[in-house]
Scaffold this active site. Structure first.
Site, PDB file in Angstrom:
ATOM      1  N   TYR A 164      -2.978   3.662  -4.612  1.00  0.00           N
ATOM      2  CA  TYR A 164      -2.486   3.608  -4.062  1.00  0.00           C
ATOM      3  C   TYR A 164      -1.076   3.101  -3.689  1.00  0.00           C
ATOM      4  CZ  TYR A 164      -2.793   3.026   1.865  1.00  0.00           C
ATOM      5  OH  TYR A 164      -1.778   2.658   3.043  1.00  0.00           O
ATOM      6  N   LYS A 168       1.560   5.139  -2.324  1.00  0.00           N
ATOM      7  CA  LYS A 168       2.577   4.970  -0.751  1.00  0.00           C
ATOM      8  C   LYS A 168       4.485   4.862  -1.660  1.00  0.00           C
ATOM      9  CE  LYS A 168      -0.874   5.683   1.995  1.00  0.00           C
ATOM     10  NZ  LYS A 168      -0.597   6.667   2.486  1.00  0.00           N
TER      11      LYS A 168
END
Length: 264
Positions: A164, A168
């Site tokens: 993640y 991002k």
């Protein structure tokens, strides 16, 4: 133009992925309340229909689209449908995504890594690509993605959100790259980086009443400058700003909405 008019979106069409809940629903509501018609895409089409119902209650046009943003063909079909049904596409929020379950590095699998990268980063690239095909001939557009403060700093639980966090961080720099490429076409590309927010991410971890989740929430609240978690409503203003003419000179930027998390 008068300042309030800079934020009006009458006659424009927006597309939001992940529009059935959380930040996606907040984005969809925000631009509809400013006058836009909205295509609400989500893996959970029933949830997207709920967002559509609200938008139609405002007198705006809206449709629900079933999409898995991990499927390139479905992204292509999604944007083509919007262009066909509405006749234009002015605003895109590439918002849909997931977070992996927390597990030690030595137990992590490539499959989990790849799924998160596909949904949180590759889907942003694909959604932007397809939107640009429609926006470039028109000579205008707004492409906005959802990054995260975890694209700037490590996760608070020992770096276990590694896929993640990597995805991002990728969104942050993809935003810069696309902004430079699309600037000659009068298309602004920006991102929003939320703090820990009460949405359905991680199976609703940040709004769960599970004792372990509550303890984690409290640790985040204590670390936060404003001493609270984010709520989807907190992001309506920045979403409208980036979708409207008010941000015509803003591009390549990731707007951090974190209650001061990155300040300390």
């Amino acid at each position: 133009m008068r300042a309030p008019d800079l934020f009006r979106l009458d006659g424009r069409v927006g597309l939001i992925t992940g529009a059935g809940s959380g930040l996606g629903r907040a984005y969809a509501e925000a631009i509809a309340e400013a006058g836009a018609d909205v295509a609400c895409a989500d893996l959970n089409v029933a949830a997207a229909e709920e967002t559509v119902a609200y938008i139609r209650s405002l007198g705006r046009r809206a449709i629900a689209i079933h999409v898995d943003v991990g499927d390139e063909k479905l992204i292509v079909d999604m944007t083509a449908r919007v262009a066909t049904e509405f006749g234009r596409l002015d605003i895109v929020f590439a918002n849909a995504g997931i977070a992996e379950k927390r597990e030690p590095l030595i137990e992590a699998t490539r499959a989990t890594w790849q799924r998160v990268i596909d949904l949180d980063l590759t889907s942003v690239f694909l959604t932007a690509r397809e939107a640009a095909k429609i926006m470039i001939p028109r000579g205008s557009g707004k492409i906005i993605s959802t990054a995260s403060i975890i694209g700037f700093v490590a996760s608070q639980d020992g770096g276990m959100a590694r896929a993640y966090a990597s995805a991002k961080a990728g969104v942050v720099n993809l935003t810069r790259s696309l902004a430079v490429e699309l600037a000659p076409h009068n298309i602004q590309v920006n991102a929003i980086a939320p703090t820990f927010t009460r949405t359905g991410l991680r199976d609703g971890w940040w709004k769960s009443q599970d004792p372990t989740a509550i303890a984690a929430q409290q640790r985040v609240i204590e670390r936060s400058v404003v001493k609270r978690l984010g709520e989807p409503e907190d992001f309506k203003g920045v979403a409208l700003f980036l979708a409207s003419d008010a941000s015509s000179l803003v591009t390549g930027t990731t707007v951090v909405v974190d209650g001061g998390w990155l300040a300390i």
